[in-house]
Design an enzyme around this catalytic site. Structure first.
Site, mmCIF file in Angstrom:
data_model
loop_
_atom_site.group_PDB
_atom_site.id
_atom_site.type_symbol
_atom_site.label_atom_id
_atom_site.label_comp_id
_atom_site.label_asym_id
_atom_site.label_seq_id
_atom_site.Cartn_x
_atom_site.Cartn_y
_atom_site.Cartn_z
ATOM 1 N N SER A 36 0.835 -1.205 0.000
ATOM 2 C CA SER A 36 0.000 0.000 0.000
ATOM 3 C C SER A 36 0.865 1.249 0.000
ATOM 4 O O SER A 36 0.387 2.352 -0.276
ATOM 5 C CB SER A 36 -0.949 -0.001 1.202
ATOM 6 N N ASP A 74 5.949 -6.904 2.245
ATOM 7 C CA ASP A 74 5.138 -7.364 1.119
ATOM 8 C C ASP A 74 6.029 -7.512 -0.113
ATOM 9 O O ASP A 74 6.802 -6.606 -0.433
ATOM 10 C CB ASP A 74 4.111 -6.268 0.776
ATOM 11 N N LYS A 103 5.535 -11.286 2.871
ATOM 12 C CA LYS A 103 4.113 -11.576 2.685
ATOM 13 C C LYS A 103 3.836 -11.749 1.201
ATOM 14 O O LYS A 103 4.280 -10.949 0.387
ATOM 15 C CB LYS A 103 3.240 -10.453 3.247
ATOM 16 N N GLU A 105 0.625 -12.728 -1.663
ATOM 17 C CA GLU A 105 -0.818 -12.797 -1.871
ATOM 18 C C GLU A 105 -1.185 -14.038 -2.671
ATOM 19 O O GLU A 105 -0.490 -14.410 -3.611
ATOM 20 C CB GLU A 105 -1.308 -11.565 -2.640
ATOM 21 N N GLU A 173 -8.253 -10.326 4.096
ATOM 22 C CA GLU A 173 -8.660 -8.946 3.879
ATOM 23 C C GLU A 173 -10.019 -8.827 3.205
ATOM 24 O O GLU A 173 -10.336 -9.575 2.292
ATOM 25 C CB GLU A 173 -7.602 -8.237 3.009
#
Length: 178
Positions: A36, A74, A103, A105, A173
């Site tokens: 982000s 991330d 991390k 996804e 999320e």
């Protein structure tokens, strides 16, 4: 131990040294250097434009500000999805920058294989399912995920798959609270 004590894990995001130092001194358990960063600090429209070099620059700053908290970085879009060798090299760069984990996804077959390999060679991995910002285009925008019983069951299967692959935790999320 936290689970046995009924204690919740605190996790907040930092993109710079000063914020990381404040969060660490406040006793935050886990500090995420999230992708982000792309929107919040760099002004991109979404997370897809963030590069590995940009992420590493901010990860190093965060790590310099942390003494106690677990730092998770991330991995940006296309730095782990295409080639396992690139994925491992990029994850290694995050650990060399001072992070203790990365991390990723998703929970596709290829991602699960990449996670297994990372864990096997000593790279701790935090999984991420539900709304995954790096898939914003294929998900049709920022939308709540797992709204039906079937899709909630699929999400649960993904969480279990990530656990079996060796993830030490899973971010879930943008799902319904129930």
């Amino acid at each position: 131990q936290y689970k046995k004590q009924g204690k919740k894990i605190s996790c907040l995001t930092a993109y710079d040294y000063s914020t990381a130092k404040i969060l660490d001194s406040a006793g935050v358990d886990l500090i995420l250097v999230g992708d982000s960063l792309a929107q919040v600090a760099l002004g991109y429209e979404n997370t897809l434009s963030l590069t590995m070099d940009e992420m590493l620059h901010h990860a190093k700053a965060v790590c310099r500000g942390v003494k106690k908290s677990l730092v998770v970085v991330d991995l940006p879009f296309l730095t782990y999805q295409v080639d396992m060798k690139d994925a491992i090299n990029n994850a290694g760069k995050c650990l060399q920058a001072g992070a203790q984990a990365v991390k990723l996804e998703g929970a596709s077959k290829d991602i699960l294989e990449t996670i297994k390999k990372m864990v096997d060679i000593g790279i701790p991995v935090l999984g991420h399912i539900g709304f995954t910002p790096q898939s914003v285009n294929s998900l049709g925008g920022n939308r709540v995920q797992a709204k039906t019983a079937v899709s909630a069951g699929e999400l649960l299967k993904e969480a279990k798959d990530l656990e079996k692959a060796g993830c030490f935790g899973v971010v879930i999320e943008l799902i319904p609270s129930e």
